[in-house]
Design an enzyme around this catalytic site. Structure first.
Site: not given
Lengths: 456, 456, 456, 456
Positions: C288, C282, C321, C290
């Protein structure tokens, strides 16, 4: 088996058996087929009212028709021309003629099917919105109380599933409320106009009997009769009202979906910081207390965006009445009204009954043994060690604490060692206390709660 | 082959080879990776600006980093943590440190990745919107001229693919303009706030050095620095701004999609009432003049609703930073800016160059040999025959005319026969003249053109 | 600032700065503009190959054109006719003519732009699919190992966020693998045909020089040249291949999204049963870890369904088309290839590096103090007490245990009291042991692992 | 007003008043609430059947409950736990107990709500599919006849709204048929498994009374009892069956949407090459004959992709039962069954009744005065003039013809002038005859018609 044993599926009607989000909520009655038929008839009666002097027989015939006609008209719509107005006009004209043949001439005069359908949809939307806004207000009010009560209740802020820093439950509840107010104000501001343009949107058929300036005034009179907004132009293929209504409803459901998403996380067995007032049971597991309302709202929040997308797609409507884009609006618009109405109702009940467990919030904040305070510690040590060195030291201490499963407070002491200028134990204790690092959460909560609903 | 022959696909970059809707339009440059990186750096510099006194070295390092870093940062985003801000902060910090180690301490101070990403997205949105609103204004202006010029030009109104009644091209163009103004005003009103909340949305990291009231003022200062709106709350998971922006962009594309849908119908070989100023060629058919811009806008109108749906879905974002809902916004939000910007640009060119063929409009109105005037005839005969009888007679005459391929005028004469009180041939001629049955189309056009863009 | 300081955004190209899901994965190179241009040129060269004898100059000119042309062709697409083939044919013809004027006559002979675009898309899809299937196989293999290793590792099954009963991590991993194999087999079975029909899908332009039966054989020869499937009919507006490819890709992303959703739950701080091998950092919180890859996959799973919806919408393509439906395929189809390719790549890395924590699984199973075994206890007591009475007793005991925060084992003893025929303490201990109530989880795991990828 | 005048909206039930696409079609009865309740009860009875010996009282109680319970169960679903199975089990158990208290013990034994809900949805899908496939076969058969009959009927091929070259109506109809067969075969191949896993998907509750190998065999026995496919694993959160079913239904609707899109173009007043057998009337314009069925199918084709997207989104379902993703399937899955069933029914009627107007096709081919043959002329002149010069000459002549509104045949003569080796007038006449330039259209049609439905 009793007398109804031969009831067939198509005679039975639908009551939301697979739609617990709205079955039994105010949105059900407000959006059902009977409510829609009532709106169609209201539109026809109002139309007669702006061009005829005496509409009593038409109104009486409409009242008479109302309770019996839903299923029959539904069946006749496709073969009759793709919408229920054509058979409805036929049925209404016959009913009026039986009372007063002359009055039958005034039925549907000058209008086209889409005038009646669009107006009926706006009427249904308007009537559903009343209850919906009331439920949003109820929810906002309950969330306001929660936010005020818990303005200083610490809990873990979680980012990417991981505990990050402390925050407060008050700020979380204030955020939910802010979203609910955003949704409320947006939805309240959506303009719901009547529709009146005649077969080509030129009001031409009214010109046979009225001078031009009177013709131009008809749509406004029609709208006023029904309590709807006056249209700037016939909007048969200028669908801003539908797109705005649809997106406002989807924003409403999505905003409530945020509340639901948080409730679902915080009621997890291992987190347990919140519980619904009356959790749902399980057919197999008597001890479970499921977050049923949050689940239903979360399901609605997965569905509403797709329905709104259909309405946004119908903006690209060719000609003066498109072959498909208009018809494609009916299903998603009604379902959005139902999902939003149901979600708002369940959200109000959920918010009013929500049980908050500050003890579990505190326990969970202690779960990382101080790691959630790492940012605070680094900031607190910066004046002593310098910013970079403080951060590096905290990073090292955090990693050691995480690896060893011991408190950050302990590894900090180890890392700091016998430094000159070592921070005091008291300072370290405070820096490692989650409740001492709430930042501006209480102040932000206070500021957010000062907001009032628009027009409220 | 030259020196670049060993260029690999991932070195080459994308330039919109499969995205003609926006390649080469102002939206391309405004939304490209370099523009996004510029916005990220602008956000970092502005952040430093509100907390530090001297940011010259940071600004200089950002300028230096800008042109070289896109590909490298793009690659490092996923392993670094899922977004490009983490490697960007690292690269910027290093670049600043090489100039001024002390200043490096001020980089990204107190912020979280999402503060920078969200702010950069709002900056890119704001910068793209400027050109987009200008193109909408250009389109509205061109349509205003068309509507005024053709306020009385008769053409067929078509409903469910069938000619219905006469209308005017002016009313059609006025309707297009009204939608463009709706989209303009809606988009112009979307609030684009800066984002600043720190890791948990509590602004806690700023509190180490500033008193509480100064901390609360930081987001506003940050926003002011960047020309963005001040945020009410950190909106990391209160995503109203993104949902509002996304739906306003989808409404814009959809509204232009209505213009495109009509152009595509009216340029059909067999209808030929409109032609794009410079139709596209065909690789195989030299004589064709394809409605290329309308086609590209129509394609955008099929795509934008789905992208908006993803953004609406991301409202339900759990926690203080969701694991997926936030990241899911990036692709659709940028693509919506591109689709809306490209569509507005092509719509402006299309509207300015649109070639109108009133002769073909008149010829097509004659195609049904009077059937489009059936409603007019019925209304005109009602005073003579009574309303119901007039309608029945016209219905019969219309069916005969359609079956035999002869003019309604002829079958009317047959049906009317030697009636006493037979309407005069002059009256019948007029009733059968499409140009005499335009209803309120010119008046509605006039009223619609009185509208001005909000703030315009 | 260096020599590239004047680089503008539209010169810089896009490298996925906001798309960490695919930036740097094999899908990036396989789907980039250069890869697409290569596919366009491959199609033109193959086309020349089936109608001309000597294509060496065309192939050489294509090689020469390739590395330089992307940006220029992207810009010229919209004004030239809405797709890049028209300017490409011009550029290629000129390049060939510079080498061999006669050979220039053979460029794009008999084809239409859509033949080349559709074929190039199928080539890009085919080339991307190869790597994608390999990554799915890698992921399935890693999940197989996890399932086998943890066939008897107890963990809590969670329903509606609540712990319900015990299950095994092996069964969970086996379920993930089954979904990956479903996606693999479905995607592998999608038919990717070449496109060749000429301007109207009748192959008419080839008939000038070839007998009818030879003309009918051309599409197959073209397909064989490129390693694509032969088309049953020209499919310019019969878009089953695109719809099937798009939905298979969305199913792939969604299936990987199930893996991601579970990883995101199980890596929550408070649950901690799983961790990504190398979690992302982080920018603000050094401690952290994650779940970055799961987050990116989850984001892809929110986006892919909307993109598939656009492709499903393009099935309704008018004429030979369509004016919009075809062009609308390009953005979502390429993005789906990228999202699926990126998601499969990250899923393979995630599965191979996933760290499983059986200790936390066991601890969490103990979290409810036995409530997760309530069903087992009720079943075990049924032979003694009767089914209904056993269930009622367990319900009562569970409620008391939950309310008081004490073990179910304790409240059971209280409720059972001094009954005659009281179950033995040993039986009660076993009934209250989560690890003794895994049901058929190991057997189901074994059965599931017997499945092999189709064609594998 | 009669005795039902106090009927309220929520008592009235819905009958598809705003859903003409399915009201009155076989899909209505097959998917209504009563049909769904029947399927729920069938699942409960079958469940009892695989674990108990005598289920006569359960079957009888289910029969008794069926016709009366829909509305009541719908209301009780949300408060009871979010799905109708919980109140249903309660009601059924009571009804059985009133007959035979011992048998009541066998109701819902070992199962979880989701076992019953998912199985009921698969039953409803299976029963709806039978009629749906029959209607697709009917449509394919009618289209086969059209294709065969018109294998050589020339009409204009249209690309990007412009006439391009000649084709045949036979090839167009053969293409529609090919799509219908693609949809038929895909839908027929979707595996619809029963669901049986118990509360956690481990079949644990069945283990109390049965040996392990018997437990593993239960899901297959349950499936066999109901005529559904045996599940590989409990698929509570392995949602491939729902995603496959949903996308197959959306592909079906989209494929029929192609038919509808073409019908809508070709029934335009100015084109008039097709007409629906019984066009819908207009409430205001008696002479109009609207393509009602094509309009309703086109509307369905705008809606189905969004609903499929919700189902694709629900693949990412966390845990052993997700809090939202599962509940979000119910609305879109039922609506997709209804839209596909309704669209197939209307498409069959449409195809069987389609009126083809070869004269208008021929007239429209003449509309460009030969320009649609430009490619043919260029090819025919190439042997005489050289390929490039021939193309340039035709381009010039085409532009002059278009500008002056005169036949290409005339401007060709002017451009060719008194050339030596001038092509003969006979050759020029043939080159300018649209019917002489059908390419491989008849041969492709023949080849396509050789295809048979899978299993047909």
């Amino acid at each position: 088996m009793g007398k109804r044993s031969s009831l067939t599926s198509d005679e039975a009607g639908d009551f939301g058996l697979t739609a617990p989000i709205w079955a039994g909520t105010p949105a059900e009655a407000a959006t059902g087929d009977l409510a829609f038929l009532r709106a169609l008839l209201d539109a026809e009666v109002a139309l007669a009212g702006i061009t005829s002097t005496d509409i009593s027989d038409i109104a009486a015939a409409a009242d008479e028709l109302l309770p019996h006609a839903v299923r029959d008209l539904a069946r006749r719509a496709a073969p009759a021309g793709g919408n229920p107005v054509i058979p409805l006009v036929k049925a209404l004209t016959e009913a009026v003629a039986a009372r007063n043949p002359a009055a039958a001439e005034s039925v549907h005069l000058g209008a086209t099917s889409q005038d009646i359908m669009d107006t009926a949809f706006m009427l249904v939307a308007s009537r559903t919105r009343t209850g919906l806004l009331a439920d949003l207000t109820r929810a906002a009010s309950a969330l306001e109380h929660l936010a005020a009560e818990h303005a200083h209740t610490p809990m873990a802020a979680r980012t990417l599933t991981q505990q990050a820093l402390p925050t407060t439950f008050g700020l979380k509840a204030a955020g939910w409320r802010d979203l609910v107010l955003d949704a409320h104000d947006r939805l309240a501001s959506v303009v719901l106009p009547a529709q009146l343009g005649g077969a080509a949107g030129t009001l031409a058929a009214f010109g046979a009997e009225l001078p031009p300036e009177s013709v131009l005034a008809l749509p406004d009179a029609f709208a006023a009769e029904l309590g709807l907004a006056p249209p700037r132009l016939p909007w048969h293929t200028l669908r801003t009202p539908v797109a705005e209504l649809g997106t406002a409803l989807a924003v409403t459901v999505g905003s409530l979906g945020k509340l639901a998403a948080d409730v679902l996380v915080l009621t997890r067995t291992e987190i347990g910081e919140l519980a619904e007032g009356s959790g749902g049971g399980s057919s197999a597991l008597p001890h479970k207390s499921n977050p049923v309302r949050a689940t239903l709202i979360a399901a609605a929040a997965r569905t509403a965006p797709a329905l709104a997308a259909v309405l946004l797609g119908s903006l690209a409507a060719e000609d003066e009445r498109p072959a498909g884009a208009w018809h494609a609006e009916w299903l998603p618009l009604r379902d959005l009204l139902r999902l939003a109405g149901g979600a708002a109702h369940h959200a109000a009940v959920l918010a009013e009954g929500l049980r908050v467990n500050p003890g579990r919030m505190r326990d969970n904040l202690a779960f990382t043994r101080g790691l959630v305070t790492a940012e605070h510690v680094a900031a607190g040590l910066a004046p002593i060690l310098g910013r970079r060195q403080a951060r590096d030291l905290v990073t090292t201490a955090s990693r050691k604490a995480a690896a060893a499963g011991i408190p950050l407070r302990v590894t900090l002491d180890e890392e700091l060692g016998p430094l000159t200028g070592h921070p005091s134990p008291e300072l370290l204790d405070e820096l490692c206390d989650p409740a001492a690092y709430l930042g501006s959460a209480p102040a932000l909560t206070l500021r957010a709660l000062a907001r009032r609903p628009a027009g409220g």
